[in-house]
Motif scaffolding. Structure first.
Motif, short mmCIF file in Angstrom:
data_model
loop_
_atom_site.label_atom_id
_atom_site.label_comp_id
_atom_site.label_asym_id
_atom_site.label_seq_id
_atom_site.Cartn_x
_atom_site.Cartn_y
_atom_site.Cartn_z
N PRO A 116 84.11 30.41 58.32
CA PRO A 116 83.26 31.14 57.37
C PRO A 116 83.33 30.53 55.97
O PRO A 116 84.34 29.94 55.59
N ILE A 117 82.24 30.70 55.25
CA ILE A 117 82.18 30.23 53.86
C ILE A 117 81.69 31.37 52.98
O ILE A 117 81.02 32.28 53.45
N VAL A 118 82.05 31.28 51.70
CA VAL A 118 81.50 32.20 50.71
C VAL A 118 80.70 31.36 49.72
O VAL A 118 81.13 30.27 49.32
N ILE A 119 79.54 31.86 49.38
CA ILE A 119 78.70 31.21 48.38
C ILE A 119 78.65 32.12 47.17
O ILE A 119 78.32 33.31 47.29
N THR A 120 78.98 31.57 46.02
CA THR A 120 78.82 32.28 44.76
C THR A 120 77.66 31.61 44.03
O THR A 120 77.69 30.40 43.83
N GLY B 141 75.43 41.58 45.00
CA GLY B 141 74.90 41.07 43.74
C GLY B 141 75.29 41.99 42.61
O GLY B 141 75.43 43.20 42.81
N HIS B 142 75.47 41.40 41.42
CA HIS B 142 75.78 42.20 40.23
C HIS B 142 75.35 41.44 38.98
O HIS B 142 75.24 40.22 38.99
N PRO B 143 75.10 42.19 37.89
CA PRO B 143 74.67 41.53 36.65
C PRO B 143 75.81 40.77 35.98
O PRO B 143 76.98 41.12 36.14
N LEU B 144 75.44 39.72 35.25
CA LEU B 144 76.32 38.94 34.38
C LEU B 144 75.66 38.90 33.00
O LEU B 144 74.46 39.17 32.89
N TRP C 105 72.53 36.97 36.63
CA TRP C 105 72.94 37.74 37.81
C TRP C 105 73.87 36.88 38.64
O TRP C 105 73.75 35.65 38.64
N ARG C 106 74.80 37.50 39.36
CA ARG C 106 75.65 36.78 40.31
C ARG C 106 75.40 37.34 41.70
O ARG C 106 75.33 38.55 41.90
N VAL C 107 75.28 36.44 42.65
CA VAL C 107 75.10 36.79 44.06
C VAL C 107 76.23 36.13 44.83
O VAL C 107 76.59 34.98 44.57
N MET C 108 76.80 36.89 45.76
CA MET C 108 77.83 36.33 46.64
C MET C 108 77.44 36.66 48.07
O MET C 108 76.99 37.77 48.36
N GLU C 109 77.60 35.68 48.94
CA GLU C 109 77.31 35.87 50.36
C GLU C 109 78.41 35.23 51.18
O GLU C 109 78.98 34.21 50.79
N VAL C 110 78.67 35.82 52.34
CA VAL C 110 79.57 35.24 53.32
C VAL C 110 78.74 34.91 54.54
O VAL C 110 77.93 35.73 55.01
N PRO D 291 69.50 28.90 40.64
CA PRO D 291 70.87 29.33 40.91
C PRO D 291 71.86 28.17 40.85
O PRO D 291 71.56 27.05 41.28
N GLN D 292 73.02 28.46 40.31
CA GLN D 292 74.13 27.50 40.30
C GLN D 292 75.07 27.95 41.42
O GLN D 292 75.82 28.90 41.27
N ARG D 293 74.96 27.27 42.57
CA ARG D 293 75.67 27.70 43.77
C ARG D 293 76.98 26.94 43.97
O ARG D 293 77.04 25.73 43.75
N HIS D 294 77.98 27.69 44.41
CA HIS D 294 79.30 27.12 44.71
C HIS D 294 79.70 27.61 46.10
O HIS D 294 79.63 28.80 46.38
N ILE D 295 80.11 26.67 46.96
CA ILE D 295 80.46 27.00 48.34
C ILE D 295 81.94 26.74 48.54
O ILE D 295 82.46 25.69 48.13
N GLN D 296 82.61 27.70 49.16
CA GLN D 296 84.05 27.59 49.41
C GLN D 296 84.35 28.12 50.81
O GLN D 296 83.79 29.14 51.22
N GLU D 297 85.23 27.42 51.54
CA GLU D 297 85.67 27.95 52.82
C GLU D 297 86.47 29.22 52.59
O GLU D 297 87.23 29.32 51.62
#
Length: 89
Positions: free
Chosen positions: A2-6, A39-42, A46-51, A76-82
């Protein structure tokens, strides 16, 4: 694995986010490999996180469904992490 995307989305508004969720939310729930979304405001956006079950599944969803529906000025500025640990109810 699984990965999480911020995804930080400068310039995104609550209204813009809610429009996107309204348009894509049901399809997202049924997307192959999707696990969860939040999702939540910044300040200034806005910030979105998905798994997701895999980076491939997440990337295909984003390219096919999300990117085409975003206004040209929203990038979007996306960051992917295991994911090391994922606990669900």
């Amino acid at each position: 694995m699984p990965i999480v995307i911020t995804g930080d989305v400068p310039g995104q508004t609550r209204e813009g986010y809610e429009e996107t969720i309204k348009a894509l939310g049901d399809a997202l729930k049924g997307a192959p490999g999707f696990i969860m979304h939040l999702g939540h405001p910044l300040d200034g956006g806005w910030r979105v996180m998905e798994v997701w079950e895999s980076s491939k599944a997440a990337s295909e969803w984003f390219a096919t469904h999300v990117r085409p529906s975003l206004p040209p000025d929203i990038k979007p500025q996306r960051h992917i992490q295991e994911v090391h640990t994922l606990i669900t109810k």
